[in-house]
Write a protein that holds these residues in place. Structure first.
Motif, PDB file in Angstrom:
ATOM      1  N   LEU A  29     -21.563   3.543  -2.768  1.00 41.07           N
ATOM      2  CA  LEU A  29     -20.833   3.994  -1.595  1.00 41.07           C
ATOM      3  C   LEU A  29     -20.560   2.779  -0.721  1.00 41.07           C
ATOM      4  O   LEU A  29     -21.485   2.073  -0.320  1.00 41.07           O
ATOM      5  N   LYS A  30     -19.277   2.530  -0.424  1.00 38.98           N
ATOM      6  CA  LYS A  30     -18.893   1.322   0.307  1.00 38.98           C
ATOM      7  C   LYS A  30     -18.188   1.728   1.609  1.00 38.98           C
ATOM      8  O   LYS A  30     -17.043   2.190   1.571  1.00 38.98           O
ATOM      9  N   PRO A  31     -18.855   1.575   2.759  1.00 39.80           N
ATOM     10  CA  PRO A  31     -18.209   1.932   4.026  1.00 39.80           C
ATOM     11  C   PRO A  31     -16.980   1.054   4.286  1.00 39.80           C
ATOM     12  O   PRO A  31     -16.970  -0.145   3.980  1.00 39.80           O
ATOM     13  N   LEU A  32     -15.954   1.655   4.857  1.00 39.28           N
ATOM     14  CA  LEU A  32     -14.804   0.897   5.331  1.00 39.28           C
ATOM     15  C   LEU A  32     -15.151   0.238   6.661  1.00 39.28           C
ATOM     16  O   LEU A  32     -16.124   0.616   7.332  1.00 39.28           O
ATOM     17  N   SER A  33     -14.370  -0.747   7.060  1.00 37.12           N
ATOM     18  CA  SER A  33     -14.632  -1.399   8.343  1.00 37.12           C
ATOM     19  C   SER A  33     -14.204  -0.487   9.485  1.00 37.12           C
ATOM     20  O   SER A  33     -13.496   0.511   9.287  1.00 37.12           O
ATOM     21  N   ASP A  34     -14.588  -0.866  10.693  1.00 41.57           N
ATOM     22  CA  ASP A  34     -14.183  -0.088  11.868  1.00 41.57           C
ATOM     23  C   ASP A  34     -12.738  -0.360  12.259  1.00 41.57           C
ATOM     24  O   ASP A  34     -12.216   0.284  13.175  1.00 41.57           O
ATOM     25  N   ILE A  35     -12.084  -1.278  11.604  1.00 42.99           N
ATOM     26  CA  ILE A  35     -10.631  -1.455  11.715  1.00 42.99           C
ATOM     27  C   ILE A  35      -9.927  -0.556  10.711  1.00 42.99           C
ATOM     28  O   ILE A  35      -8.925   0.103  11.017  1.00 42.99           O
ATOM     29  N   ASP A  36     -10.469  -0.485   9.483  1.00 41.31           N
ATOM     30  CA  ASP A  36      -9.858   0.305   8.410  1.00 41.31           C
ATOM     31  C   ASP A  36      -9.673   1.773   8.763  1.00 41.31           C
ATOM     32  O   ASP A  36      -8.637   2.371   8.460  1.00 41.31           O
ATOM     33  N   ASP A  37     -10.712   2.377   9.327  1.00 40.28           N
ATOM     34  CA  ASP A  37     -10.728   3.844   9.374  1.00 40.28           C
ATOM     35  C   ASP A  37     -10.214   4.428  10.682  1.00 40.28           C
ATOM     36  O   ASP A  37     -10.462   5.589  10.991  1.00 40.28           O
ATOM     37  N   GLN A  38      -9.461   3.647  11.455  1.00 39.39           N
ATOM     38  CA  GLN A  38      -8.848   4.207  12.659  1.00 39.39           C
ATOM     39  C   GLN A  38      -7.753   5.207  12.275  1.00 39.39           C
ATOM     40  O   GLN A  38      -7.161   5.139  11.197  1.00 39.39           O
ATOM     41  N   GLU A  39      -7.487   6.117  13.172  1.00 38.46           N
ATOM     42  CA  GLU A  39      -6.557   7.213  12.878  1.00 38.46           C
ATOM     43  C   GLU A  39      -5.170   6.711  12.486  1.00 38.46           C
ATOM     44  O   GLU A  39      -4.512   7.283  11.613  1.00 38.46           O
ATOM     45  N   GLY A  40      -4.718   5.626  13.094  1.00 40.93           N
ATOM     46  CA  GLY A  40      -3.367   5.134  12.841  1.00 40.93           C
ATOM     47  C   GLY A  40      -3.153   4.518  11.476  1.00 40.93           C
ATOM     48  O   GLY A  40      -2.023   4.168  11.133  1.00 40.93           O
ATOM     49  N   LEU A  41      -4.209   4.372  10.668  1.00 39.38           N
ATOM     50  CA  LEU A  41      -4.081   3.810   9.319  1.00 39.38           C
ATOM     51  C   LEU A  41      -4.372   4.836   8.230  1.00 39.38           C
ATOM     52  O   LEU A  41      -4.472   4.466   7.057  1.00 39.38           O
ATOM     53  N   ARG A  42      -4.455   6.085   8.599  1.00 43.30           N
ATOM     54  CA  ARG A  42      -4.776   7.106   7.598  1.00 43.30           C
ATOM     55  C   ARG A  42      -3.494   7.694   7.011  1.00 43.30           C
ATOM     56  O   ARG A  42      -3.165   8.864   7.189  1.00 43.30           O
ATOM     57  N   PHE A  43      -2.769   6.842   6.297  1.00 42.78           N
ATOM     58  CA  PHE A  43      -1.545   7.253   5.614  1.00 42.78           C
ATOM     59  C   PHE A  43      -1.297   6.297   4.451  1.00 42.78           C
ATOM     60  O   PHE A  43      -2.009   5.304   4.276  1.00 42.78           O
ATOM     61  N   TYR A  44      -0.280   6.599   3.655  1.00 39.12           N
ATOM     62  CA  TYR A  44       0.037   5.778   2.491  1.00 39.12           C
ATOM     63  C   TYR A  44       1.073   4.711   2.815  1.00 39.12           C
ATOM     64  O   TYR A  44       2.060   4.967   3.506  1.00 39.12           O
ATOM     65  N   ILE A  45       0.862   3.490   2.293  1.00 38.19           N
ATOM     66  CA  ILE A  45       1.870   2.434   2.335  1.00 38.19           C
ATOM     67  C   ILE A  45       2.762   2.595   1.105  1.00 38.19           C
ATOM     68  O   ILE A  45       2.278   2.517  -0.019  1.00 38.19           O
ATOM     69  N   PRO A  46       4.075   2.810   1.262  1.00 39.07           N
ATOM     70  CA  PRO A  46       4.958   2.878   0.099  1.00 39.07           C
ATOM     71  C   PRO A  46       5.704   1.556  -0.110  1.00 39.07           C
ATOM     72  O   PRO A  46       6.259   0.984   0.826  1.00 39.07           O
ATOM     73  N   ALA A  47       5.693   1.055  -1.335  1.00 37.24           N
ATOM     74  CA  ALA A  47       6.454  -0.150  -1.691  1.00 37.24           C
ATOM     75  C   ALA A  47       7.238   0.140  -2.962  1.00 37.24           C
ATOM     76  O   ALA A  47       6.865   1.013  -3.763  1.00 37.24           O
ATOM     77  N   ILE A  48       8.330  -0.588  -3.161  1.00 36.42           N
ATOM     78  CA  ILE A  48       9.182  -0.341  -4.318  1.00 36.42           C
ATOM     79  C   ILE A  48       9.708  -1.663  -4.866  1.00 36.42           C
ATOM     80  O   ILE A  48       9.927  -2.621  -4.110  1.00 36.42           O
ATOM     81  N   HIS A  49       9.856  -1.733  -6.195  1.00 35.45           N
ATOM     82  CA  HIS A  49      10.369  -2.914  -6.895  1.00 35.45           C
ATOM     83  C   HIS A  49      11.512  -2.484  -7.806  1.00 35.45           C
ATOM     84  O   HIS A  49      11.397  -1.465  -8.509  1.00 35.45           O
TER      85      HIS A  49
END
Length: 476
Positions: A29-49
């Motif tokens: 079990l690996k905790p995320l940082s206190d920067i990682d788990d803020q509400e504003g980052l709880r979504f998917y990053i979409p990228a395309i090639h």
């Protein structure tokens, strides 16, 4: 040139396949940082090639890329795990070694039908980068489903499109590119990635022995102000219009010509374009003069150093979130009545406040206030991706024709975010594309305001080439 905005095509998808790591991985079990788990980052990053047919290869890219993902997951095994939420809304990755989701498909379209200059918005994007039923929910769906998705669509011309989605709470933009670089190396036959992944999330944790209630607040962190949306400024996505704006050397020089000489020389391209876009967007939205407008800049601390230390605080190989959301704040009246230099100076001041201590102050705020979302009311967010390296990755079919964000306005609140993306336009000119998402009624006014600033100021001297694209330091 093909009219890509009117392009329609059909995508035939195969059933999703679950790709597991190619070898054994630790169960932990690996905790995320206190920067990682803020509400504003709880979504998917979409990228395309987008890839052309490669003259030296006629093989199917799907099995090659699928096997490369499996090989890379041995090294990036947390990406094959599942998110768990604990007391205080704390997130951790349960490294179960399960899988990531992989979808192959075929489309009855040629690459040249997308037009000579590939940039967002892309036609039929929902067919190339689709959501599984319910997959936008962070925890309910990530328990049965992975938080990394990959879609490979073959085109009738022999080229193909590769789209990727990754949960932002686990990796930022540079982290995503680092993982994709590992996949690219595996696809070319490497035994291990050149850059070894580093978890290290404890570097950006709030101290457990800190009296968080009484911890010194060195920074104001107005990006997390609690601002009620009393005037309905958050616009539904179905009321939005998407368009990209191109800034080549001439356009950037023209915008710079509207600045006083000292600012023209001292501001980065990111700061100049962000100030310009913020002002034009505010004029287009026509808020009342006393409304408070916000310009959020994503600023990375990668490569930042502590005073009197030679080593970087964020180590090479770290793929977690290592950026802050500093914000410039102004009334709409001041933004609209002052010249563009006013907006640029505010952006410079906010952006240059950020260092590692700023980010650690954010970590303390997250624990103290329950991991809030950054303020989106009357806000605009900008991130520079021109130096992300994603367009230089080689999987075995040459460099992509386009690689970068799949669309503007991503995140939990549509229309708030834009990106600076390095592209080549239809004439082969290198420059920057900025996808913009605005209410339909405001887009025409925004375009009109932008056109004014992309005409050189009267009597302005032609800037040297060194003044056109100077340093940029901002990354998602």
């Amino acid at each position: 040139m093909a009219n890509s905005s009117a392009l329609k095509f059909t995508v035939r998808r195969q059933p999703p396949v679950l790709v597991v790591p190619a070898g054994p991985t630790p169960r932990e079990l690996k905790p995320l940082s206190d920067i990682d788990d803020q509400e504003g980052l709880r979504f998917y990053i979409p990228a395309i090639h987008f890839f052309r047919q490669h003259d030296g290869r006629g093989d199917d890219p799907v099995p090659v890329l699928r096997d490369a993902v499996a090989a890379a997951l041995v090294h990036y095994y947390p990406l094959a795990g599942r998110l768990r939420e604990f007391e205080g809304r704390k997130l951790a990755v349960d490294c179960t070694g399960e899988d990531v989701l992989f979808v192959e498909a075929d489309a009855d379209v040629r690459l040249d039908q997308f037009g000579a200059a590939l940039q967002p918005p892309f036609p039929c994007l929902d067919e190339l980068l689709f959501d599984l039923p319910g997959s936008s929910d962070l925890l309910e769906t990530l328990t049965p489903h992975s938080f990394t998705f990959r879609f490979v669509t073959r085109l009738v011309c022999g080229g193909f499109i590769m789209a990727v989605k990754i949960q932002h709470a686990v990796a930022d933009g540079p982290g995503l590119v680092q993982f994709l670089a590992a996949v690219a190396e595996m696809a070319r036959g490497a035994a291990a990635p050149t850059v070894r992944p580093v978890w290290g999330r404890e570097l950006l944790m709030a101290p457990t022995d800190d009296d968080l209630a009484g911890a010194p607040r060195t920074f104001a962190h107005r990006e997390y102000d609690d601002v009620p949306d009393t005037k309905g400024t958050i616009v539904p996505l179905d009321s939005m219009t998407h368009r990209s704006f191109f800034f080549g050397p001439r356009e950037v020089a023209a915008v710079r010509s509207h600045l006083p000489p000292a600012l023209r020389r001292g501001a980065t391209t990111f700061e100049v374009l962000t100030g310009c876009l913020w002002r034009c967007r505010t004029v287009a939205l026509a808020p009342t003069a006393d409304e408070e407008m916000r310009m959020i800049c994503l600023v990375s601390v990668r490569g930042g150093r502590k005073p009197q230390q030679s080593g970087s605080v964020i180590p090479v190989g770290y793929y977690g979130n290592a950026f802050a959301f500093p914000v410039a704040v102004s009334t709409a009246g001041d933004l609209c009545t002052n010249s563009v230099s006013y907006a640029v100076e505010l952006v410079m001041k906010a952006k240059r406040e950020v260092n590692v201590e700023y980010l650690r102050s954010v970590a303390r705020l997250m624990v103290r206030r329950g991991r809030p979302h950054f303020t989106v009311v009357r806000a605009y967010l900008m991130s520079d991706l021109t130096r992300s390296g994603i367009r230089d990755l080689v999987y075995g079919w040459g460099k992509p024709v386009y690689a970068g964000p799949a669309k503007g306005g991503v995140g939990a609140i549509p229309g708030v975010a834009s990106f600076l993306i390095a592209i080549k336009n239809a004439m082969g000119e290198e420059g920057i594309a900025v996808p913009v998402c605005l209410p339909a009624h405001a887009m025409d006014k925004f375009t009109e305001e932008m056109s004014k600033l992309m005409r050189p100021a009267f009597g302005a001297l032609r800037p040297s080439s060194a003044d056109v694209f100077p340093r940029i330091k901002s990354a998602i």
